[in-house]
Design an enzyme around this catalytic site. Structure first.
Site, PDB file in Angstrom:
ATOM      1  N   ARG A   1      82.359  -9.304  53.072  1.00  0.00           N
ATOM      2  CA  ARG A   1      82.853 -10.428  52.267  1.00  0.00           C
ATOM      3  C   ARG A   1      81.919 -11.643  52.268  1.00  0.00           C
ATOM      4  O   ARG A   1      81.657 -12.206  51.205  1.00  0.00           O
ATOM      5  CB  ARG A   1      84.273 -10.836  52.686  1.00  0.00           C
ATOM      6  CG  ARG A   1      85.312  -9.724  52.469  1.00  0.00           C
ATOM      7  CD  ARG A   1      86.737 -10.209  52.716  1.00  0.00           C
ATOM      8  NE  ARG A   1      87.130 -11.237  51.760  1.00  0.00           N
ATOM      9  CZ  ARG A   1      87.179 -12.525  52.017  1.00  0.00           C
ATOM     10  NH1 ARG A   1      86.894 -12.981  53.226  1.00  0.00           N
ATOM     11  NH2 ARG A   1      87.515 -13.374  51.077  1.00  0.00           N
TER      12      ARG A   1
ATOM     13  N   PRO B   1     101.196  -7.439  46.346  1.00  0.00           N
ATOM     14  CA  PRO B   1     100.350  -8.208  47.261  1.00  0.00           C
ATOM     15  C   PRO B   1      99.482  -7.282  48.117  1.00  0.00           C
ATOM     16  O   PRO B   1      99.938  -6.233  48.554  1.00  0.00           O
ATOM     17  CB  PRO B   1     101.364  -8.948  48.140  1.00  0.00           C
ATOM     18  CG  PRO B   1     102.569  -8.052  48.159  1.00  0.00           C
ATOM     19  CD  PRO B   1     102.600  -7.379  46.798  1.00  0.00           C
ATOM     20  N   GLY B   2      98.242  -7.682  48.311  1.00  0.00           N
ATOM     21  CA  GLY B   2      97.352  -6.939  49.199  1.00  0.00           C
ATOM     22  C   GLY B   2      96.931  -7.852  50.331  1.00  0.00           C
ATOM     23  O   GLY B   2      97.466  -7.818  51.439  1.00  0.00           O
TER      24      GLY B   2
ATOM     25  N   CYS C   1      69.246  -5.249  58.097  1.00  0.00           N
ATOM     26  CA  CYS C   1      67.990  -5.789  57.571  1.00  0.00           C
ATOM     27  C   CYS C   1      68.164  -6.354  56.166  1.00  0.00           C
ATOM     28  O   CYS C   1      67.659  -5.802  55.184  1.00  0.00           O
ATOM     29  CB  CYS C   1      66.916  -4.714  57.621  1.00  0.00           C
ATOM     30  SG  CYS C   1      66.640  -4.188  59.305  1.00  0.00           S
ATOM     31  N   GLU C   2      68.921  -7.405  56.073  1.00  0.00           N
ATOM     32  CA  GLU C   2      69.141  -8.141  54.828  1.00  0.00           C
ATOM     33  C   GLU C   2      69.362  -9.604  55.214  1.00  0.00           C
ATOM     34  O   GLU C   2      70.099  -9.878  56.162  1.00  0.00           O
ATOM     35  CB  GLU C   2      70.428  -7.672  54.120  1.00  0.00           C
ATOM     36  CG  GLU C   2      70.483  -6.231  53.714  1.00  0.00           C
ATOM     37  CD  GLU C   2      69.741  -5.938  52.412  1.00  0.00           C
ATOM     38  OE1 GLU C   2      69.363  -6.904  51.717  1.00  0.00           O
ATOM     39  OE2 GLU C   2      69.539  -4.756  52.126  1.00  0.00           O
TER      40      GLU C   2
ATOM     41  N   TYR D   1      90.142  -6.361  52.863  1.00  0.00           N
ATOM     42  CA  TYR D   1      88.805  -6.174  52.284  1.00  0.00           C
ATOM     43  C   TYR D   1      87.729  -6.252  53.378  1.00  0.00           C
ATOM     44  O   TYR D   1      86.623  -6.725  53.149  1.00  0.00           O
ATOM     45  CB  TYR D   1      88.558  -7.186  51.156  1.00  0.00           C
ATOM     46  CG  TYR D   1      89.661  -7.133  50.110  1.00  0.00           C
ATOM     47  CD1 TYR D   1      89.738  -6.050  49.224  1.00  0.00           C
ATOM     48  CD2 TYR D   1      90.656  -8.105  50.040  1.00  0.00           C
ATOM     49  CE1 TYR D   1      90.772  -5.966  48.303  1.00  0.00           C
ATOM     50  CE2 TYR D   1      91.694  -8.021  49.122  1.00  0.00           C
ATOM     51  CZ  TYR D   1      91.742  -6.960  48.252  1.00  0.00           C
ATOM     52  OH  TYR D   1      92.759  -6.860  47.344  1.00  0.00           O
TER      53      TYR D   1
HETATM   54  C1  LIG Z   1      93.396  -5.869  43.972  1.00  0.00           C
HETATM   55  C2  LIG Z   1      94.678  -5.758  43.251  1.00  0.00           C
HETATM   56  C3  LIG Z   1      95.859  -6.241  43.831  1.00  0.00           C
HETATM   57  C4  LIG Z   1      95.883  -6.955  45.150  1.00  0.00           C
HETATM   58  O1  LIG Z   1      95.206  -8.148  45.128  1.00  0.00           O
HETATM   59  P1  LIG Z   1      95.325  -9.152  46.383  1.00  0.00           P
HETATM   60  O2  LIG Z   1      94.517 -10.310  45.990  1.00  0.00           O
HETATM   61  O3  LIG Z   1      94.786  -8.428  47.549  1.00  0.00           O
HETATM   62  O4  LIG Z   1      96.771  -9.478  46.541  1.00  0.00           O
HETATM   63  C5  LIG Z   1      97.036  -6.064  43.146  1.00  0.00           C
HETATM   64  N1  LIG Z   1      97.067  -5.436  41.936  1.00  0.00           N
HETATM   65  C6  LIG Z   1      95.953  -4.955  41.352  1.00  0.00           C
HETATM   66  C7  LIG Z   1      96.050  -4.288  40.032  1.00  0.00           C
HETATM   67  C8  LIG Z   1      94.728  -5.103  41.988  1.00  0.00           C
HETATM   68  O5  LIG Z   1      93.607  -4.651  41.392  1.00  0.00           O
END
Ligand SMILES: *Cc1c(COP(=O)(O)O)cnc(C)c1O
Length: 431
Positions: free
Chosen positions: A312, A274-275, A344-345, A373
């Site tokens: 984003r 998880p990120g 400037c976009e 992100y």
């Molecule tokens: C980006 C990525 C993640 C994390 O994705 P999330 O949507 O932030 O949880 C995990 N594994 C791989 C291989 C990724 O490229």
């Protein structure tokens, strides 16, 4: 659930008024909450408590050292996609054995560095990459632990730009083609096959695509075992979505139930990556209102954060809730406003027709859910310095990345020898 709440009409990060931080570091700045990071990690880890599982935080979501260290101290490993991220993870205290190296374009130098560090797993994304890993490991007299990232041909149903598991996406190797990759890997003495990997995309808000991918990977494990491979680890990737505005993603428990139901019986260690889920709602971007204008009937609020700080909305059409740091009166009229940055976009717009109570120049606004992100994708476009990052912990806060100085921005560049710097433009002069 996060720890950015109003108290007595003031937005606080845990026990610290956001305005106090703004006084200290200036705007714009990112602010992260330790308690929120901890809570997200613990809820996610607890969902997998009943099975052997390692949570490898996807560092690309937010690669600040203090963020990685906070998660590492809770027990997280790391999923990295470059040598730089690997170095960050190690510097932040992640044991190399708990590092997974993902990504479609690993270079010889990166593979060498990762073998040197002794990372736990390479996720292989092509036959050519497998050959390179085997060659480098062979030269170094090492055995590279590998999993092949298999492409399940599943549409994650999220934004086109963040879907990765469809057969024509650049990620992974299709099935059954990957069966050949495993056959080749098994013959390579410098490679140790440890498992399989899958990752279908990001900001996924329903459990269906995960279930489909997990079911698929269970079948893959069965086939690979029938072929005689030892598969002891299943890397299920990341991608679980978070609520930005009105999204209702599956809970970690629901996600874990799907995973355990589909692959729990295979006797494998699970790797989760998880990120966004861990860091997304643990961060806000705080910005100051610079100017107000009316563009032929459209209310425009110009703030000091730009798309270079948080890309984003411009890049993915993403929406962040934007709230005033000084709580608006309950009965204040919330007229629609376009909230834009100074870059400037035309795409440098954080929100269109966002309901916002009256604001004045100098007021502070907070963009919520900016921990993932956000700073990691920021740039110095328009020669705007990278903004500070602040970590809050209870009543304490610390600047974990100071604002970049103009001097350091200019010092990173050099004149070509045939150019004479124009008088007054030497970086020294404006330091
Ligand atoms: C980006 C990525 C993640 C994390 O994705 P999330 O949507 O932030 O949880 C995990 N594994 C791989 C291989 C990724 O490229």
């Amino acid at each position: 659930m996060d720890h950015f709440q109003y108290r007595n009409g003031e937005l606080c990060a845990e026990d610290v008024p956001v305005r106090r931080i703004a006084k200290d570091v200036g705007t714009p700045f990112y602010c992260y909450s330790t308690a929120t990071l901890r809570r997200h990690y613990e809820v996610f880890a607890a969902a997998f408590a009943g099975v052997p599982a390692t949570v490898c935080y996807a560092v690309k979501a937010n690669s600040n050292l203090a963020v990685i260290a906070t998660l590492a101290q809770l027990g997280a490993g790391a999923d990295v996609v470059s040598e730089g991220e690997m170095r960050r993870a190690i510097a932040a205290g992640v044991p190399p054995k708990k590092i997974v190296f993902s990504g479609v374009g690993k270079t010889r130098a990166e593979i060498t560095a990762a073998l040197d560090a002794g990372i736990g797993q390479f996720n292989v994304e092509s036959d050519s990459e497998l050959a390179l890993i085997a060659e480098v490991a062979g030269t170094m007299g090492k055995r590279a632990p590998v999993a092949v990232r298999v492409n399940p041909n599943v549409d994650a149903g999220s934004h086109d730009k963040i879907s990765t598991g469809r057969k024509h996406d650049k990620f992974g190797i299709a099935w059954p083609k990957a069966r050949e990759t495993y056959r080749a890997a098994a013959k390579l003495p410098s490679v140790e096959v440890v498992g399989v990997a899958v990752h279908i995309g990001s900001q996924i808000t329903s459990v269906g695509p995960f279930t489909a991918a997990f079911k698929f990977i269970a079948g893959v494990v069965g086939d690979l075992r029938a072929d005689g491979h030892t598969i002891r680890r299943i890397d299920l990737g990341g991608g679980l979505g978070i609520p930005y505005l009105d999204e209702t993603p599956p809970s970690p428990e629901e996600y874990a139930r799907a995973a355990i139901r589909e692959v729990g019986h295979l006797g494998c260690e699970l790797v989760l990556e998880p990120g966004r889920l861990l860091v997304g709602n643990a961060g806000i971007l705080v910005t100051e209102v610079l100017h107000l204008k009316d563009a032929e009937g459209v209310r425009i609020v110009i703030v000091d954060a730009g798309m270079n700080d948080l890309v984003r909305p411009a890049m993915y059409g993403a929406r962040h809730a934007i709230i005033p740091v000084a709580e608006a009166a309950r009965d204040a009229t919330r007229e629609p406003a376009d909230i834009v940055g100074p870059v400037c976009e035309t795409t440098d717009r954080f929100a269109k027709e966002w309901p916002l109570a009256p604001v004045r120049t100098g007021d502070l606004l907070a963009m919520r859910s900016a921990g993932a992100y956000g700073s990691a994708m920021s740039s110095t476009y328009n020669t705007r310095p990278l903004v500070p990052e602040v970590m809050v912990n209870g009543g304490d806060f610390a600047v974990v990345r100071p604002r970049q100085s103009f001097a350091s921005m200019l010092a990173g560049e050099a004149m070509a020898p045939w150019l004479t710097p124009a008088t007054g433009l030497r970086s020294k002069a404006i330091r």
